[in-house]
Scaffold this motif. Sequence first.
Motif, PDB file in Angstrom:
ATOM      1  N   HIS A  55      27.700  88.660   0.821  1.00  0.00           N
ATOM      2  CA  HIS A  55      27.576  88.443  -0.274  1.00  0.00           C
ATOM      3  C   HIS A  55      29.600  87.301   0.268  1.00  0.00           C
ATOM      4  CE1 HIS A  55      25.720  90.620  -3.202  1.00  0.00           C
ATOM      5  NE2 HIS A  55      25.556  91.366  -2.248  1.00  0.00           N
ATOM      6  N   ILE A  56      29.678  87.423   0.684  1.00  0.00           N
ATOM      7  CA  ILE A  56      31.185  87.096   1.054  1.00  0.00           C
ATOM      8  C   ILE A  56      30.685  85.356   1.272  1.00  0.00           C
ATOM      9  CG2 ILE A  56      33.458  86.551   2.783  1.00  0.00           C
ATOM     10  CD1 ILE A  56      33.706  89.313   2.670  1.00  0.00           C
ATOM     11  N   GLY A  57      29.480  85.540   2.780  1.00  0.00           N
ATOM     12  CA  GLY A  57      29.448  83.947   3.535  1.00  0.00           C
ATOM     13  C   GLY A  57      28.595  83.646   2.642  1.00  0.00           C
ATOM     14  N   MET A  58      27.770  83.875   1.641  1.00  0.00           N
ATOM     15  CA  MET A  58      26.424  83.359   1.056  1.00  0.00           C
ATOM     16  C   MET A  58      27.671  82.654  -0.624  1.00  0.00           C
ATOM     17  SD  MET A  58      23.356  83.361   1.134  1.00  0.00           S
ATOM     18  CE  MET A  58      22.942  82.673   0.300  1.00  0.00           C
ATOM     19  N   ALA A  59      29.012  83.529  -1.226  1.00  0.00           N
ATOM     20  CA  ALA A  59      29.800  82.671  -1.863  1.00  0.00           C
ATOM     21  C   ALA A  59      30.156  81.819  -1.463  1.00  0.00           C
ATOM     22  CB  ALA A  59      30.487  83.600  -2.555  1.00  0.00           C
ATOM     23  N   LEU A  60      31.121  81.763  -0.317  1.00  0.00           N
ATOM     24  CA  LEU A  60      31.592  80.365   1.050  1.00  0.00           C
ATOM     25  C   LEU A  60      30.655  79.716   0.745  1.00  0.00           C
ATOM     26  CD1 LEU A  60      34.028  82.639   2.623  1.00  0.00           C
ATOM     27  CD2 LEU A  60      34.792  81.659   0.740  1.00  0.00           C
ATOM     28  N   LEU A  61      29.250  79.769   1.149  1.00  0.00           N
ATOM     29  CA  LEU A  61      28.589  78.436   2.113  1.00  0.00           C
ATOM     30  C   LEU A  61      28.240  77.979  -0.018  1.00  0.00           C
ATOM     31  CD1 LEU A  61      26.955  76.874   3.514  1.00  0.00           C
ATOM     32  CD2 LEU A  61      24.888  79.004   2.873  1.00  0.00           C
ATOM     33  N   LEU A  62      28.636  78.548  -0.401  1.00  0.00           N
ATOM     34  CA  LEU A  62      28.094  78.279  -2.076  1.00  0.00           C
ATOM     35  C   LEU A  62      29.073  77.191  -2.518  1.00  0.00           C
ATOM     36  CD1 LEU A  62      26.083  77.911  -4.361  1.00  0.00           C
ATOM     37  CD2 LEU A  62      27.644  79.721  -5.415  1.00  0.00           C
ATOM     38  N   GLY A  63      29.987  77.656  -2.548  1.00  0.00           N
ATOM     39  CA  GLY A  63      31.758  76.500  -2.302  1.00  0.00           C
ATOM     40  C   GLY A  63      31.354  75.280  -1.272  1.00  0.00           C
ATOM     41  N   LEU A  64      31.291  76.125  -0.535  1.00  0.00           N
ATOM     42  CA  LEU A  64      31.393  74.655   0.439  1.00  0.00           C
ATOM     43  C   LEU A  64      29.860  73.467   0.097  1.00  0.00           C
ATOM     44  CD1 LEU A  64      32.789  73.475   3.046  1.00  0.00           C
ATOM     45  CD2 LEU A  64      30.885  74.484   4.291  1.00  0.00           C
ATOM     46  N   LEU A  65      29.131  73.454  -0.307  1.00  0.00           N
ATOM     47  CA  LEU A  65      28.016  73.084  -0.481  1.00  0.00           C
ATOM     48  C   LEU A  65      28.705  72.307  -2.066  1.00  0.00           C
ATOM     49  CD1 LEU A  65      24.867  74.861   0.447  1.00  0.00           C
ATOM     50  CD2 LEU A  65      26.293  73.057   1.920  1.00  0.00           C
TER      51      LEU A  65
END
Length: 180
Positions: free
Chosen positions: A14-24
Motif C-alpha cells: 500500500h505504501i509503495g503503490m501510493a508513493l509510485l502513483l504520486g511519483l508517476l
Amino acid sequence: MGDKWRASIFYGVHIGMALLLGLLVYVFCGRDIRILKLAEQWLPLEYLPEAGNGIIQSFARNHLCDMAWAYALVFSVCLIWREEGSLGRITAGCMVFAGLSEFLQLAGILTGTFDIWDIVLEWLAMIPAAFLIKRHKEKRGGQYEKENNKRDSGYGGTGSISYDGGRKRKFGFRFSKDNS
C-alpha cells in the motif's frame, strides 16, 4: 510465512503503490518539481510525454499527489508502530500533521502553496487507508491476538476470529474439546 511478515508485505504494498502513483503523476503532469529537476541529471525525463493543462491533469498534479502521500502516511505510521497504537489516534495524528504542514506553507516556513482543498482531500484519502488497515486487522483476527497475548481485540467484525480457548468450530458453532 509468518503473520508479521504478511502484515509487513500488506503495508509495504500500500505504501509503495501510493508513493509510485504520486511519483508517476509528478513525472507526467508536472516537471517543475525540485526532485524531478534533480532526477533529470541522471534520467532522460525529457523523452517522456507530459500531460496537457486540462482539469484532470491539474487535479492530478495539485491534489492527487498529496492524497497519495497522505494515504501512504497512515500506512507508514501504522507499520512503524507495528499496530501497537490506536488506529483512530494514528489517523487523527496523521490528519493533524497534514493540516499543520499546509499551515506551515501558509506561514512560509515550508515551501509550497497553501490550499484548503489539499487538507480536505488529504483527510479524505486517510479515511479509506484507516478502513483498509482496520479490515486487515479484522481478517487477521485470532492471529493478531495470539501474537500479542490478548484474548480478543474487540474488532469483532466480519472475518474476525477471536481466541476461544481452544474450542473447535464446526459450521460456525463452538464446541468444547471433548464434544468434537
